[in-house]
Design an enzyme around this catalytic site. Structure first.
Site, PDB file in Angstrom:
ATOM      1  N   LYS A 170      12.360 -32.061  -8.186  1.00  0.00           N
ATOM      2  CA  LYS A 170      10.997 -31.580  -8.420  1.00  0.00           C
ATOM      3  C   LYS A 170      10.026 -32.765  -8.462  1.00  0.00           C
ATOM      4  O   LYS A 170       8.866 -32.650  -8.097  1.00  0.00           O
ATOM      5  CB  LYS A 170      10.997 -30.859  -9.770  1.00  0.00           C
ATOM      6  CG  LYS A 170       9.678 -30.267 -10.197  1.00  0.00           C
ATOM      7  CD  LYS A 170       9.826 -29.608 -11.570  1.00  0.00           C
ATOM      8  CE  LYS A 170       8.520 -28.991 -12.037  1.00  0.00           C
ATOM      9  NZ  LYS A 170       8.578 -28.570 -13.451  1.00  0.00           N
ATOM     10  N   GLN A 171      10.515 -33.908  -8.946  1.00  0.00           N
ATOM     11  CA  GLN A 171       9.599 -35.026  -9.221  1.00  0.00           C
ATOM     12  C   GLN A 171      10.340 -36.356  -9.268  1.00  0.00           C
ATOM     13  O   GLN A 171      11.577 -36.386  -9.288  1.00  0.00           O
ATOM     14  CB  GLN A 171       8.928 -34.779 -10.560  1.00  0.00           C
ATOM     15  CG  GLN A 171       9.884 -34.762 -11.739  1.00  0.00           C
ATOM     16  CD  GLN A 171       9.329 -33.999 -12.924  1.00  0.00           C
ATOM     17  OE1 GLN A 171       9.661 -32.846 -13.130  1.00  0.00           O
ATOM     18  NE2 GLN A 171       8.477 -34.647 -13.697  1.00  0.00           N
ATOM     19  N   TRP A 176       6.191 -35.989 -22.808  1.00  0.00           N
ATOM     20  CA  TRP A 176       6.370 -37.401 -22.458  1.00  0.00           C
ATOM     21  C   TRP A 176       5.224 -37.885 -21.564  1.00  0.00           C
ATOM     22  O   TRP A 176       5.047 -39.075 -21.359  1.00  0.00           O
ATOM     23  CB  TRP A 176       7.706 -37.600 -21.730  1.00  0.00           C
ATOM     24  CG  TRP A 176       7.723 -37.063 -20.312  1.00  0.00           C
ATOM     25  CD1 TRP A 176       7.323 -35.821 -19.905  1.00  0.00           C
ATOM     26  CD2 TRP A 176       8.136 -37.740 -19.123  1.00  0.00           C
ATOM     27  NE1 TRP A 176       7.481 -35.680 -18.543  1.00  0.00           N
ATOM     28  CE2 TRP A 176       7.985 -36.828 -18.035  1.00  0.00           C
ATOM     29  CE3 TRP A 176       8.632 -39.006 -18.865  1.00  0.00           C
ATOM     30  CZ2 TRP A 176       8.308 -37.177 -16.722  1.00  0.00           C
ATOM     31  CZ3 TRP A 176       8.959 -39.343 -17.556  1.00  0.00           C
ATOM     32  CH2 TRP A 176       8.792 -38.435 -16.496  1.00  0.00           C
ATOM     33  N   ASP A 177       4.452 -36.930 -21.033  1.00  0.00           N
ATOM     34  CA  ASP A 177       3.316 -37.253 -20.168  1.00  0.00           C
ATOM     35  C   ASP A 177       2.452 -38.345 -20.801  1.00  0.00           C
ATOM     36  O   ASP A 177       1.944 -39.237 -20.123  1.00  0.00           O
ATOM     37  CB  ASP A 177       2.427 -36.019 -19.956  1.00  0.00           C
ATOM     38  CG  ASP A 177       3.166 -34.817 -19.383  1.00  0.00           C
ATOM     39  OD1 ASP A 177       4.362 -34.679 -19.663  1.00  0.00           O
ATOM     40  OD2 ASP A 177       2.534 -34.003 -18.693  1.00  0.00           O
ATOM     41  N   GLU A 214      13.235 -31.895 -13.247  1.00  0.00           N
ATOM     42  CA  GLU A 214      13.620 -30.618 -13.851  1.00  0.00           C
ATOM     43  C   GLU A 214      14.340 -29.677 -12.885  1.00  0.00           C
ATOM     44  O   GLU A 214      14.615 -28.533 -13.232  1.00  0.00           O
ATOM     45  CB  GLU A 214      12.379 -29.948 -14.451  1.00  0.00           C
ATOM     46  CG  GLU A 214      11.802 -30.765 -15.591  1.00  0.00           C
ATOM     47  CD  GLU A 214      10.657 -30.095 -16.314  1.00  0.00           C
ATOM     48  OE1 GLU A 214      10.164 -29.053 -15.848  1.00  0.00           O
ATOM     49  OE2 GLU A 214      10.238 -30.631 -17.356  1.00  0.00           O
TER      50      GLU A 214
END
Ligand code: BGC
Length: 763
Positions: free
Chosen positions: A600-601, A364-365, A491
């Protein structure tokens, strides 16, 4: 300071630094990527990831699952190290050039982002006391994507005598593996099967097939030696060439004489072709290389410069008052240009074409991090990236069936040819938001370009099929439409119900499926609708599900919880976690992490940037404060987004801090794994941090919005935008810590846009 040239001294032969430089100075053009290794190699005992890659080219590899549950993915695609053509070294007076022998008097590596080449400059004194100056320029041509050109110049400073240039062309290459790191392939397999190794007219050809996917690759290599006479390069007549062949390895030695102060230049041409893009890779390689050696190399370098000049003019991204950041930003956008596939067989891998981390897979980046740069500066590339997704739509339909969905398409979490490669489904396949992300990118492209034709031909079908999937994965729980058992972008929190990001992206996807449907119907473009038998009834169901979409909200805290269970989890003991325990994924069992409030993000914070109109300002502000406390930023996709949302909330110095960390991530190896490749999504995120963050750019149905802020230490920043057939230039100047903005229309019709809350017209 020339901010188009990134330069580092190169005298410490530290193995980690060498491998980092292999990544930082790689050459790529969206088709091929060659790591920046020393041409002559390192001393034995040194590790290297000596790789050359072709975007979109893959072999299949087994991915055994310990327990064979239905539908788990046990085969993956992997990007290949296709051949090694970068080997080159000179020997003079019986002494072979090596950075590890004699003395290195000067050594600098640089990347010329204006000219599109990397350079090594070395002054070397051999153990016998002879001094030589080396200048090596390497480029992956943007004009002729199959070409990797090396210009190898040796000047004798005091030696006079015979000189040998040994050039290598190897086909028995392997991929790098590290069983201890989940972000790199764990096993080494034989992927290349030799078909032919031939030599004709001093050109060597290595023709190989992939063991399991049946693709073919050809590499063709040759060299030409030039001397400088009266200031011009001339082909050297008095050379002898010796060729040795050992299986799938060619060694070619060019032999001549060099005088003191004389400079010799070898041009080494490497051409790569593959059967994804042409029927006869061997014939095509032969045709291309023969044509290329007839050209003046200066013309090839000039074409490269022209290409890049046009690219830099289109983005014109500059920060005044912070040279280091400005350079980092240019480096990052340059890498995006090097990484992005330009045809429907390829996309942008998580590490671009710079290394083997994540095995060349597309995530998806692309849509959420890299594509915005192209949409706003080079929409053609953006369109290609969507075309790639369109070409894999059938595979996404198959994937949806495998997962039990009767309708729609589910794009794989990571892939090269379109089918799923994720070995660990909780933080892989379960990230259904990728469907919404791809649909979002189609809408973003449409809103920025008005390219209705493309929507009618390809884009709408993607949006319809992904919308259908949400209808199948979600369900009504009373009056609410809910989406259960998925993983959001974060994640460290897997398999949850009603991930806020997923639900809000699904809502947007459904809304646009409805809009595109009525748009096509109104224009009488019914082909796509007929092709996939989309009915008006189904579209009404889309609209209803969107309206009823459940978006978690916690009244007490005034925030959007990341999902139904996030706030009831244990709090992570950040104070008691040693720095050496980060990233957590390398030190704690996943299940342990999943039970804590730890991210994580960016997840909900990303949703608040992308879909800002779904919430009020207060919710966004409070949520930001909350998620700041629980996010580790262990993923490189995170701090750039925090920077953008901080800027939107007018927390400008905080935004600046997040951006600074993020923009230098690879140049300073802040995540200690840049040796495996650049962090391409992060690089796209940095572009967004300036243009969408500090610039406040948003493109919505009602038009273009800008709402700039400026960090106190910047004097100004500038960028250009392609918008609905126009070219706009934006300048933001720091006037006593207030952002003063001017927008100019460089090309195209006059338009209205929003500056903060004000609507203005520019012509
Ligand atoms: C991130 C993902 C990302 C992947 C590839 C992971 O560490 O968590 O969001 O897609 O890296 O860049």
């Amino acid at each position: 300071m020339n901010n188009y040239i990134y330069e580092v001294p190169d005298q410490t032969l530290d193995n980690d630094r060498l491998m980092l430089n292999e990544t930082l100075f790689h050459n790529a053009n969206g088709y091929i990527g060659i790591r920046g290794c020393y041409e002559e190699g390192y001393d034995p005992g040194y590790k290297t990831i000596r790789g050359t890659y072709i975007n979109g080219l893959y072999d299949y590899a087994d991915m055994p699952q310990a327990e064979k549950l239905y539908g788990l993915c046990d085969k993956k695609q992997t990007m290949l190290n296709v051949a090694d053509t970068q080997g080159m070294v000179f020997t003079a007076g019986g002494e072979r050039f090596s950075m590890f022998e004699g003395s290195v008097l000067e050594s600098v590596r640089s990347l010329n982002m204006g000219g599109g080449f990397s350079k090594r400059h070395v002054i070397w004194k051999s153990p016998g006391g002879n001094r030589f100056e080396l200048n090596i320029r390497r480029m992956a041509s943007f004009e002729i994507p199959n070409l990797f050109l090396m210009e190898y110049k040796v000047k004798s400073l005091d030696f006079c005598g015979e000189i040998f240039f040994s050039s290598e062309h190897f086909g028995d290459t392997h991929n790098f593996c590290d069983p201890m790191d989940p972000r790199v392939a764990g096993e080494s397999q034989e992927h290349l099967v030799p078909i032919e190794a031939v030599q004709r007219d001093n050109i060597s050809y290595l023709y190989t097939a992939t063991a399991a996917s049946g693709l073919k690759i050809c590499s063709a290599v040759t060299e030409q030696l030039f001397t400088e006479q009266n200031g011009a390069l001339q082909k050297e007549g008095s050379i002898s060439v010796r060729i040795e062949k050992e299986g799938h390895r060619f060694y070619r030695t060019l032999h001549t004489k060099i005088a003191a102060s004389e400079e010799l230049t070898v041009y080494k041409y490497s051409v790569f072709t593959d059967s994804l893009r042409c029927e006869d890779p061997f014939g095509e390689a032969e045709r291309l290389i023969t044509e290329l050696i007839g050209k003046d190399p200066a013309q090839l370098y000039a074409a490269q410069k022209n290409y890049l000049t046009a690219c830099w003019e289109r983005s014109a991204l500059t920060i005044e008052g912070d040279d280091e950041l400005d350079m980092a930003l240019k480096y990052n956008t340059y890498q995006l240009l090097q990484s992005a596939g330009r045809d429907e067989h390829s996309n942008v891998a998580a590490k671009g074409l710079s290394g083997e981390g994540y095995e060349g897979h597309y995530f998806w980046d692309t849509e959420m991090y890299m594509q915005p740069f192209f949409t706003m500066t080079n929409p053609e590339i953006s369109k290609n990236l969507i075309s790639y997704r369109y070409s894999t739509l059938d595979k996404a339909r198959e994937n949806a069936r495998l997962l039990g969905h009767k309708k729609g398409a589910l794009y794989p979490w990571r892939t090269i040819e379109g089918s799923e490669c994720s070995g660990y489904f909780p933080s892989g396949t379960a990230q259904y938001h990728i469907d919404g992300d791809i649909a979002y990118s189609v809408v973003a492209y449409y809103l920025a370009t008005n390219d209705y034709e493309f929507v009618a031909k390809k884009g709408a079908e993607i949006v319809f099929e992904t919308a259908r999937l949400w209808m199948d994965v979600g369900n009504y729980d009373g009056d609410r439409f809910v989406i259960n058992c998925v993983t959001g972008p974060d994640e460290y929190t897997c398999l949850v119900n009603n991930n806020y990001y997923t639900n809000v992206t699904a809502k947007y996807n459904l809304d646009w499926a409805v809009k595109f449907y009525y748009m096509l119907v109104e224009k009488g473009d019914l082909d796509t609708i007929a092709k996939i038998s989309l009915t008006g009834r189904e579209v009404k169901e889309f609209a209803k599900a969107s309206e009823k979409m459940f978006l978690p909200y916690d009244k007490e805290r005034g925030i959007n919880p990341q999902d139904d269970s996030f706030l009831s989890k244990k709090e992570w003991d950040f104070a008691g976690t040693p720095v050496s325990d980060y990233p957590l994924l390398l030190h704690y069992h996943p299940l342990y992490i999943y039970r804590y409030q730890v991210c994580k993000q960016a997840d909900t914070v990303l949703a608040h940037f992308i879909y800002e109109d779904a919430q009020d300002e207060e919710t966004i502000r409070k949520s930001f404060a909350f998620y700041e406390m629980v996010t580790t930023h262990d993923s490189s996709l995170s701090t750039c987004i925090y920077s953008i949302v901080a800027a939107r909330l007018k927390q400008v110095e905080k935004a600046y801090k997040y951006f600074g960390d993020s923009a230098k991530l690879d140049l300073f190896d802040l995540h200690h794994n840049t040796k495996d490749g650049i962090h391409t999504a992060n690089m796209g995120g940095n572009y967004m941090a300036v243009v969408y963050g500090f610039g406040g750019l948003r493109i919505k149905e009602d038009g273009l919005h800008l709402d700039p802020v400026i960090p106190t230490c910047w004097k100004a920043f500038r960028f250009k935008l392609c918008y609905r057939g126009r070219e706009l230039s934006v300048e933001v100047v720091n006037r006593e810590n207030k952002a003063e903005v001017s927008v100019s229309l460089l090309e195209g019709e006059s338009l209205e846009l929003f500056l903060g809350n004000e609507k203005i017209r520019i012509s």
